[in-house]
Design a protein around this motif. Structure first.
Motif, PDB file in Angstrom:
ATOM      1  N   ALA A  71     -11.874 -11.553   2.256  1.00  0.00           N
ATOM      2  CA  ALA A  71     -11.444 -11.683   0.861  1.00  0.00           C
ATOM      3  C   ALA A  71     -11.234 -10.308   0.226  1.00  0.00           C
ATOM      4  O   ALA A  71     -10.275 -10.096  -0.525  1.00  0.00           O
ATOM      5  N   GLN A  72     -12.132  -9.359   0.541  1.00  0.00           N
ATOM      6  CA  GLN A  72     -11.982  -8.008   0.004  1.00  0.00           C
ATOM      7  C   GLN A  72     -10.744  -7.327   0.571  1.00  0.00           C
ATOM      8  O   GLN A  72     -10.020  -6.626  -0.150  1.00  0.00           O
ATOM      9  N   ARG A 127      -7.995  -8.771   1.519  1.00  0.00           N
ATOM     10  CA  ARG A 127      -6.825  -9.347   0.856  1.00  0.00           C
ATOM     11  C   ARG A 127      -6.666  -8.811  -0.561  1.00  0.00           C
ATOM     12  O   ARG A 127      -5.551  -8.538  -1.014  1.00  0.00           O
ATOM     13  N   GLN A 128      -7.791  -8.644  -1.256  1.00  0.00           N
ATOM     14  CA  GLN A 128      -7.725  -8.079  -2.596  1.00  0.00           C
ATOM     15  C   GLN A 128      -7.215  -6.648  -2.561  1.00  0.00           C
ATOM     16  O   GLN A 128      -6.374  -6.246  -3.377  1.00  0.00           O
ATOM     17  N   ASP A 129      -7.703  -5.862  -1.604  1.00  0.00           N
ATOM     18  CA  ASP A 129      -7.236  -4.478  -1.462  1.00  0.00           C
ATOM     19  C   ASP A 129      -5.738  -4.440  -1.168  1.00  0.00           C
ATOM     20  O   ASP A 129      -5.002  -3.617  -1.727  1.00  0.00           O
ATOM     21  N   ARG A 174      -3.507  -6.613  -2.009  1.00  0.00           N
ATOM     22  CA  ARG A 174      -2.772  -6.942  -3.240  1.00  0.00           C
ATOM     23  C   ARG A 174      -2.695  -5.734  -4.163  1.00  0.00           C
ATOM     24  O   ARG A 174      -1.653  -5.485  -4.792  1.00  0.00           O
ATOM     25  N   GLU A 175      -3.783  -4.983  -4.238  1.00  0.00           N
ATOM     26  CA  GLU A 175      -3.783  -3.797  -5.100  1.00  0.00           C
ATOM     27  C   GLU A 175      -2.850  -2.719  -4.551  1.00  0.00           C
ATOM     28  O   GLU A 175      -2.145  -2.055  -5.321  1.00  0.00           O
ATOM     29  N   GLN A 207     -10.031   0.058  -2.700  1.00  0.00           N
ATOM     30  CA  GLN A 207     -11.432   0.438  -2.834  1.00  0.00           C
ATOM     31  C   GLN A 207     -11.618   1.900  -3.198  1.00  0.00           C
ATOM     32  O   GLN A 207     -12.499   2.232  -4.004  1.00  0.00           O
TER      33      GLN A 207
END
Length: 216
Positions: free
Chosen positions: A12-13, A15-17, A19-20, A206
């Motif tokens: 999940a992290q 995927r979030q990274d 996206r950013e 991150q």
């Protein structure tokens, strides 16, 4: 069960990274187009195949088309050359994607052959014999160790121009004992080029930080 939860959280992290990073590229290339900054996109330390497909999608969304350059050794992480290379996460021998694997992933991601030029090069040994890319609008430094970051920035130094963007994926990867190799590298570059300012632009993922180059 605990391991499954950990792996799910890590995914999940990731995927979030992603996206950013994708959002950063979209906005950065939009700014470069608006400011009429010509040049290509180059990633130094591309062996994880993370930024290239995201940058390609962002470039496609803008009227100004740019060549992508993927530059890396495609070899396991080398042993530290200096104390500034040390970090508890940068373990010598850590595997990276091979050049063949990188090319296969480009095809699977739908990148046309002409969209991305892949250059297998020892980043710690970059010198004037490496002549391309000659003009860069956005340079992304994804290498981790200071030795590689320093060599890349010294190679980039004569190519720096007003309005271009420098992005460091591991800028905030400090250890208990020292700041990041990316931060060390940028501070050295500031001393080499007092005629330039490096204006903080956007953070991403991150530990990423980008800068706009400005004539002092």
């Amino acid at each position: 069960m605990e391991r499954i939860r950990f792996l799910a959280a890590s995914l999940a992290q990731r995927r979030q990274d992603d996206r950013e990073i994708a959002g950063f590229f979209t906005i950065a290339f939009r700014l470069l187009h608006f400011n009429r900054i010509e040049g290509d996109f180059a990633e130094f330390g591309c062996e994880r195949f993370r930024q290239v497909p995201l940058a390609w999608r962002a470039i496609r969304s803008q009227p100004t088309q740019r060549q992508i350059w993927a530059m890396g050794s495609f070899e396991p992480l080398p042993a530290a050359r200096t104390a500034q290379d040390l970090h508890p996460r940068w373990l010598a021998g850590t595997a990276t994607i091979s050049e063949g694997g990188f090319r296969r992933r480009c095809r699977l991601a739908g990148l046309p052959t002409h969209a991305c030029r892949i250059s297998r090069v020892d980043l710690t040994a970059l010198d004037a014999t490496v002549t391309e890319p000659s003009r860069i609008a956005l340079a992304s430094i994804s290498c981790q160790q200071f030795s590689a970051v320093r060599a890349v920035l010294r190679w980039l130094e004569p190519k720096l121009s007003n309005g271009m963007i420098l992005a460091f994926e591991h800028y905030f990867c400090f250890s208990r004992f020292d700041r990041s190799g990316a931060r060390h590298g940028l501070e050295e570059l500031r001393m080499l080029r007092p005629d330039l300012n490096f204006i903080p632009y956007r953070t991403f993922a991150q530990a990423g930080q980008s800068f706009v180059v400005e004539d002092a």
